[in-house]
Design a protein around this motif. Structure first.
Motif, PDB file in Angstrom:
ATOM      1  N   TYR A 165       0.805  -1.229   0.000  1.00 46.31           N
ATOM      2  CA  TYR A 165       0.000   0.000   0.000  1.00 46.31           C
ATOM      3  C   TYR A 165       0.833   1.271   0.000  1.00 46.31           C
ATOM      4  O   TYR A 165       0.375   2.311  -0.458  1.00 46.31           O
ATOM      5  CB  TYR A 165      -0.931   0.019   1.231  1.00 46.31           C
ATOM      6  N   GLU A 166       2.042   1.190   0.557  1.00 46.97           N
ATOM      7  CA  GLU A 166       2.822   2.429   0.629  1.00 46.97           C
ATOM      8  C   GLU A 166       4.314   2.147   0.654  1.00 46.97           C
ATOM      9  O   GLU A 166       4.761   1.107   1.153  1.00 46.97           O
ATOM     10  CB  GLU A 166       2.427   3.252   1.866  1.00 46.97           C
ATOM     11  N   VAL A 167       5.057   3.085   0.091  1.00 53.91           N
ATOM     12  CA  VAL A 167       6.525   3.039   0.152  1.00 53.91           C
ATOM     13  C   VAL A 167       7.002   4.477   0.323  1.00 53.91           C
ATOM     14  O   VAL A 167       6.247   5.428   0.082  1.00 53.91           O
ATOM     15  CB  VAL A 167       7.154   2.452  -1.145  1.00 53.91           C
ATOM     16  N   VAL A 168       8.272   4.602   0.722  1.00 54.71           N
ATOM     17  CA  VAL A 168       8.831   5.951   0.856  1.00 54.71           C
ATOM     18  C   VAL A 168      10.123   6.037   0.043  1.00 54.71           C
ATOM     19  O   VAL A 168      10.941   5.127   0.082  1.00 54.71           O
ATOM     20  CB  VAL A 168       9.059   6.324   2.345  1.00 54.71           C
ATOM     21  N   PHE A 169      10.241   7.116  -0.722  1.00 56.02           N
ATOM     22  CA  PHE A 169      11.469   7.363  -1.482  1.00 56.02           C
ATOM     23  C   PHE A 169      12.411   8.199  -0.619  1.00 56.02           C
ATOM     24  O   PHE A 169      12.026   9.267  -0.127  1.00 56.02           O
ATOM     25  CB  PHE A 169      11.182   8.175  -2.757  1.00 56.02           C
ATOM     26  N   VAL A 170      13.634   7.719  -0.465  1.00 54.28           N
ATOM     27  CA  VAL A 170      14.661   8.488   0.247  1.00 54.28           C
ATOM     28  C   VAL A 170      15.798   8.713  -0.740  1.00 54.28           C
ATOM     29  O   VAL A 170      16.359   7.755  -1.271  1.00 54.28           O
ATOM     30  CB  VAL A 170      15.150   7.710   1.494  1.00 54.28           C
ATOM     31  N   ASP A 218      -7.621   5.249  -0.142  1.00 57.53           N
ATOM     32  CA  ASP A 218      -8.563   4.187   0.259  1.00 57.53           C
ATOM     33  C   ASP A 218      -9.290   3.634  -0.959  1.00 57.53           C
ATOM     34  O   ASP A 218      -9.499   2.432  -1.098  1.00 57.53           O
ATOM     35  CB  ASP A 218      -9.590   4.735   1.264  1.00 57.53           C
ATOM     36  N   ARG A 219      -9.658   4.550  -1.858  1.00 59.48           N
ATOM     37  CA  ARG A 219     -10.368   4.142  -3.080  1.00 59.48           C
ATOM     38  C   ARG A 219      -9.488   3.207  -3.919  1.00 59.48           C
ATOM     39  O   ARG A 219      -9.917   2.158  -4.392  1.00 59.48           O
ATOM     40  CB  ARG A 219     -10.720   5.417  -3.863  1.00 59.48           C
ATOM     41  N   GLN A 220      -8.230   3.619  -4.080  1.00 56.01           N
ATOM     42  CA  GLN A 220      -7.307   2.810  -4.893  1.00 56.01           C
ATOM     43  C   GLN A 220      -7.087   1.430  -4.258  1.00 56.01           C
ATOM     44  O   GLN A 220      -7.041   0.423  -4.953  1.00 56.01           O
ATOM     45  CB  GLN A 220      -5.964   3.530  -5.061  1.00 56.01           C
ATOM     46  N   ALA A 221      -6.957   1.437  -2.922  1.00 59.34           N
ATOM     47  CA  ALA A 221      -6.746   0.152  -2.236  1.00 59.34           C
ATOM     48  C   ALA A 221      -7.959  -0.757  -2.456  1.00 59.34           C
ATOM     49  O   ALA A 221      -7.824  -1.949  -2.729  1.00 59.34           O
ATOM     50  CB  ALA A 221      -6.498   0.384  -0.758  1.00 59.34           C
ATOM     51  N   LYS A 222      -9.146  -0.145  -2.378  1.00 58.15           N
ATOM     52  CA  LYS A 222     -10.382  -0.916  -2.571  1.00 58.15           C
ATOM     53  C   LYS A 222     -10.464  -1.461  -3.999  1.00 58.15           C
ATOM     54  O   LYS A 222     -10.915  -2.576  -4.232  1.00 58.15           O
ATOM     55  CB  LYS A 222     -11.570   0.017  -2.283  1.00 58.15           C
ATOM     56  N   ASP A 223     -10.019  -0.633  -4.937  1.00 57.31           N
ATOM     57  CA  ASP A 223     -10.058  -1.048  -6.353  1.00 57.31           C
ATOM     58  C   ASP A 223      -8.873  -1.953  -6.735  1.00 57.31           C
ATOM     59  O   ASP A 223      -8.671  -2.235  -7.911  1.00 57.31           O
ATOM     60  CB  ASP A 223     -10.030   0.191  -7.271  1.00 57.31           C
ATOM     61  N   GLN A 224      -8.091  -2.317  -5.736  1.00 59.44           N
ATOM     62  CA  GLN A 224      -6.925  -3.198  -5.940  1.00 59.44           C
ATOM     63  C   GLN A 224      -5.921  -2.641  -6.949  1.00 59.44           C
ATOM     64  O   GLN A 224      -5.350  -3.373  -7.760  1.00 59.44           O
ATOM     65  CB  GLN A 224      -7.376  -4.599  -6.369  1.00 59.44           C
ATOM     66  N   VAL A 225      -5.765  -1.316  -6.906  1.00 56.09           N
ATOM     67  CA  VAL A 225      -4.709  -0.695  -7.713  1.00 56.09           C
ATOM     68  C   VAL A 225      -3.369  -1.191  -7.168  1.00 56.09           C
ATOM     69  O   VAL A 225      -3.190  -1.312  -5.954  1.00 56.09           O
ATOM     70  CB  VAL A 225      -4.798   0.852  -7.613  1.00 56.09           C
ATOM     71  N   GLU A 226      -2.441  -1.487  -8.059  1.00 53.44           N
ATOM     72  CA  GLU A 226      -1.140  -1.972  -7.610  1.00 53.44           C
ATOM     73  C   GLU A 226      -0.235  -0.782  -7.318  1.00 53.44           C
ATOM     74  O   GLU A 226      -0.104   0.125  -8.151  1.00 53.44           O
ATOM     75  CB  GLU A 226      -0.521  -2.861  -8.692  1.00 53.44           C
TER      76      GLU A 226
END
Ligand code: PAZ
Length: 349
Positions: A296-301, A314-322
């Motif tokens: 669901y999440e990553v951080v660029f350093v 939340d919408r994207q997670a529900k829609d199973q967006v990768e």
């Protein structure tokens, strides 16, 4: 695109035995490997028997894609054999989802992809149907004595099939396997060197979960360890695997853009570990992720920039967006800048 800054979730339970943490992740990282460590490791471990073939395939692939961008994506976990004639080995959780999914998005963006993956882990395109929870047989049905794809899966499957065939027809995907940590490192070094002609157009996307500890060849048991050998206990000393990222950055792939991943389970140390890795190895980008939230999440350093979170809404997670569909465009943006800078420097010199 929905890039949002985000605060980390609360600290999670630490992996521990009764006596405390198994590995103290708060101690500083191991020092980077020096030339001498490279000699020690590679001279004292056998390369995989098939390595020469992989090098030849890679050289041909690089020549074929002269001028095109090439992403080397590493994927899946390395194993640590406990015996030379291996019955038992240490493994890790990685299924290769990040690597296989990212490879597809690189291909969609006109990259050629070298996919250095753990044998039998997920692969681009076939990953949609190869997982136990997504068994390909569930997509099939029988009609008049023939096997066909069920009507409700047709649209999705034809889209995946077309992308897969296009990648194959255009020779855009080179699959290279590894299993053990030693095979992985020998192959990574050889493939990196074969990729040098691609210069700054090469992008290293190191998503594999690489073992931190191993049994060095000098101490490995030849045969299966007997169950009574240690008096009902198996005690082993593992050595740290040398941190070759610095050799990759300085020697094996000096012109390429290099992205490493940092995985943690304790949210309170993720950012400091990612910053430490960036300072230590002086490469271009560390992508931090937590085991629990990696889908669901990553951080660029990255150097001289604030931390940059990529997070599914939340919408994207529900829609199973990768999440990789958001990560790869952001990576490519940075690769564009890397190529521009490298080309300008080459012009000036
Ligand atoms: O393979 P997967 O999708 O289950 O997991 C991906 C991952 C967490 C292994 C990858 O995103 C990663 O962080 N790789 C580097 C691990 C590390 O050495 O810190």
């Amino acid at each position: 695109m929905d890039y949002t800054r985000h605060h980390l979730p609360p600290p999670t339970r630490r992996l521990s035995t009764e006596g405390g943490p198994v590995i103290d992740r708060t101690i500083p990282l191991l020092p980077p490997a020096l030339e001498i460590d490279e000699h020690n490791f590679f001279d004292n471990s056998d390369p995989p028997e098939y390595l020469e073939d992989l090098i030849k395939e890679t050289e041909e692939f690089v020549k074929f894609h002269n001028g095109r961008r090439i992403a080397l994506v590493t994927s899946g976990g390395t194993t640590v054999p406990l015996e030379n004639q291996t019955v038992r080995f240490i493994d890790n959780f990685s299924a290769g989802t990040r690597g296989a999914t990212s490879a597809e998005y690189f291909l969609e963006n006109n990259y050629a992809v070298i996919f250095l993956h753990r044998q039998f882990s997920l692969q681009p395109y076939s990953r949609h149907y190869s997982h136990a929870t997504n068994c390909f047989l569930d997509y099939m049905e029988e009609q008049d004595g023939k096997v066909v794809v069920g009507p409700k899966y047709q649209a999705e499957m034809i889209s995946v099939l077309r992308k897969y065939q296009a990648a194959k027809d255009k020779n855009l995907l080179l699959l290279l396997p590894f299993t053990t940590i030693v095979q992985y490192l020998h192959t990574l070094r050889a493939v990196s060197e074969a990729l040098q002609p691609a210069g700054c157009r090469a992008l290293f996307y190191l998503a594999a979960a690489v073992s931190d500890f191993f049994v060095p060849p000098s101490r490995i048991s030849e045969h299966k360890i007997q169950s009574k050998a240690g008096g009902n206990q198996l005690k082993m000393d593992l050595d740290p695997v040398p941190k070759f990222l610095t050799r990759l950055v300085d020697k094996w792939a000096p012109s390429a853009m290099i992205i490493s991943f940092k995985l943690e389970t304790d949210s309170t140390i993720l950012l400091s570990k990612a910053h430490q890795a960036l300072e230590r190895y002086s490469h271009q980008l560390v992508i931090g992720n937590l085991l629990q939230t990696r889908k669901y999440e990553v951080v660029f350093v990255e150097p001289n920039s604030p931390e940059f979170w990529i997070r599914l809404s939340d919408r994207q997670a529900k829609d199973q967006v990768e999440v990789e569909s958001l990560i790869i465009p952001a990576v490519i943006e940075r690769h564009n800048a890397w190529i521009k800078k490298s080309d300008e420097m080459a012009k000036d010199s």
